[in-house]
Motif scaffolding. Structure first.
Motif, PDB file in Angstrom:
ATOM      1  N   PHE A   1      13.295 -12.801 -17.646  1.00 41.44           N
ATOM      2  CA  PHE A   1      14.334 -11.804 -17.899  1.00 41.44           C
ATOM      3  C   PHE A   1      14.085 -10.521 -17.117  1.00 41.44           C
ATOM      4  O   PHE A   1      12.938 -10.130 -16.880  1.00 41.44           O
TER       5      PHE A   1
ATOM      6  N   PHE B   1      21.335 -16.443 -14.732  1.00 38.57           N
ATOM      7  CA  PHE B   1      22.090 -16.278 -15.963  1.00 38.57           C
ATOM      8  C   PHE B   1      22.305 -14.795 -16.255  1.00 38.57           C
ATOM      9  O   PHE B   1      21.469 -13.955 -15.915  1.00 38.57           O
TER      10      PHE B   1
ATOM     11  N   SER C   1      15.807 -18.808 -13.944  1.00 37.87           N
ATOM     12  CA  SER C   1      15.109 -19.929 -14.552  1.00 37.87           C
ATOM     13  C   SER C   1      13.872 -20.280 -13.729  1.00 37.87           C
ATOM     14  O   SER C   1      13.927 -20.305 -12.500  1.00 37.87           O
TER      15      SER C   1
ATOM     16  N   ASP D   1      10.801 -24.596 -17.191  1.00 32.91           N
ATOM     17  CA  ASP D   1      11.532 -24.646 -18.461  1.00 32.91           C
ATOM     18  C   ASP D   1      11.563 -23.291 -19.161  1.00 32.91           C
ATOM     19  O   ASP D   1      11.771 -23.218 -20.370  1.00 32.91           O
ATOM     20  N   LYS D   2      11.369 -22.217 -18.400  1.00 34.30           N
ATOM     21  CA  LYS D   2      11.389 -20.880 -18.996  1.00 34.30           C
ATOM     22  C   LYS D   2      12.432 -20.008 -18.305  1.00 34.30           C
ATOM     23  O   LYS D   2      12.894 -20.313 -17.209  1.00 34.30           O
ATOM     24  N   LEU D   3      12.784 -18.904 -18.978  1.00 34.70           N
ATOM     25  CA  LEU D   3      13.630 -17.887 -18.369  1.00 34.70           C
ATOM     26  C   LEU D   3      12.799 -16.639 -18.116  1.00 34.70           C
ATOM     27  O   LEU D   3      12.025 -16.219 -18.977  1.00 34.70           O
TER      28      LEU D   3
ATOM     29  N   TYR E   1      18.450 -20.727 -10.346  1.00 38.25           N
ATOM     30  CA  TYR E   1      19.430 -20.835 -11.422  1.00 38.25           C
ATOM     31  C   TYR E   1      19.439 -19.470 -12.116  1.00 38.25           C
ATOM     32  O   TYR E   1      18.397 -19.000 -12.571  1.00 38.25           O
TER      33      TYR E   1
END
Lengths: 114, 111
Positions: free
Chosen positions: B101, B34, B94, B97-99, B32
């Motif tokens: 970066f 972003f 992802s 439950d964390k991103l 996932y």
């Protein structure tokens, strides 16, 4: 509009004087995050709450604490701020049933330590 | 382990020119992805996301990105940039439950 709110937007504190930053959300999301972001760097996760379950990152200093009294509010406490703690602090939320855990960010609180 | 690489720390471009901001990821599970934008002294705002389905994802402000599984890339593009697009752009993947970066790309648009 549903949103993530951070207060204050700018906070000045003295070296060693405890400070609390606050975050509230109207999204009713069950996950809340606190990030520290220094100049020209990516946000660094400090900890997050999955409902009431607290999850600390391994490298988060003990000087940083957090409280989540209810779904809507989350606080970041810095017990004895040092000059190195000056940064932007970002709060974010996500919803567990959202694939990928898209995060919604607040506007941030810029902390200055004098 | 999940990781994100943004090779370009800064991208200067003239107004109305096209731009591409590069992002490569590494992930051992479902991906996932972003893109977030950050204007000075503000929080992060979601530009677009890839969860599944069409590999070409359209976002806000005229941005789009293409998910390329074979090249493990998720590059961000805009055909014609505006001065107001000057900002920091973060790619993220992802992980539970964390991103995770990337280090960010500073887009500077000149008149």
């Amino acid at each position: 509009d549903a949103m993530v709110i951070q207060n204050p937007r700018y906070q000045v504190t003295q070296f060693g004087k405890p400070v609390t930053l606050s975050c509230s959300q109207t999204l009713n999301h069950n996950v809340m995050y606190w990030y520290q972001q220094k100049s020209s760097q990516a946000p660094k996760l400090l900890f997050h709450y999955y409902d009431k379950d607290f999850n600390n990152e391994a490298d988060t200093p003990d000087n940083f604490q957090s409280r989540r009294p209810n779904t809507s509010f989350c606080f970041l406490d810095i017990r004895s701020p040092g000059l190195g703690d000056a940064a932007m602090y970002l709060c974010a939320t996500s919803r567990v049933r959202d694939r990928g855990y898209e995060q919604y960010f607040g506007p941030g609180t810029r902390l200055t330590v004098t | 382990a999940q990781s994100v690489t943004q090779l370009d720390s800064q991208v200067p471009v003239f107004e109305e020119a096209p731009v591409e901001l590069r992002c490569n990821y590494s992930s051992s599970v479902s991906v996932y992805l972003f893109w977030y934008v950050q204007y000075p002294n503000q929080g992060l705002q979601l530009l677009l996301k890839y969860l599944s389905g069409s590999t070409l994802v359209k976002g806000i402000n005229g941005f789009e990105a293409e998910f390329n599984k074979s090249q493990t890339s998720f590059h961000l593009r805009k055909p014609s940039v505006h001065i107001s697009d000057t900002a920091e752009y973060f790619c993220a993947v992802s992980f539970t439950d964390k991103l995770i970066f990337g280090t960010g790309t500073r887009l500077q648009v000149f008149p």
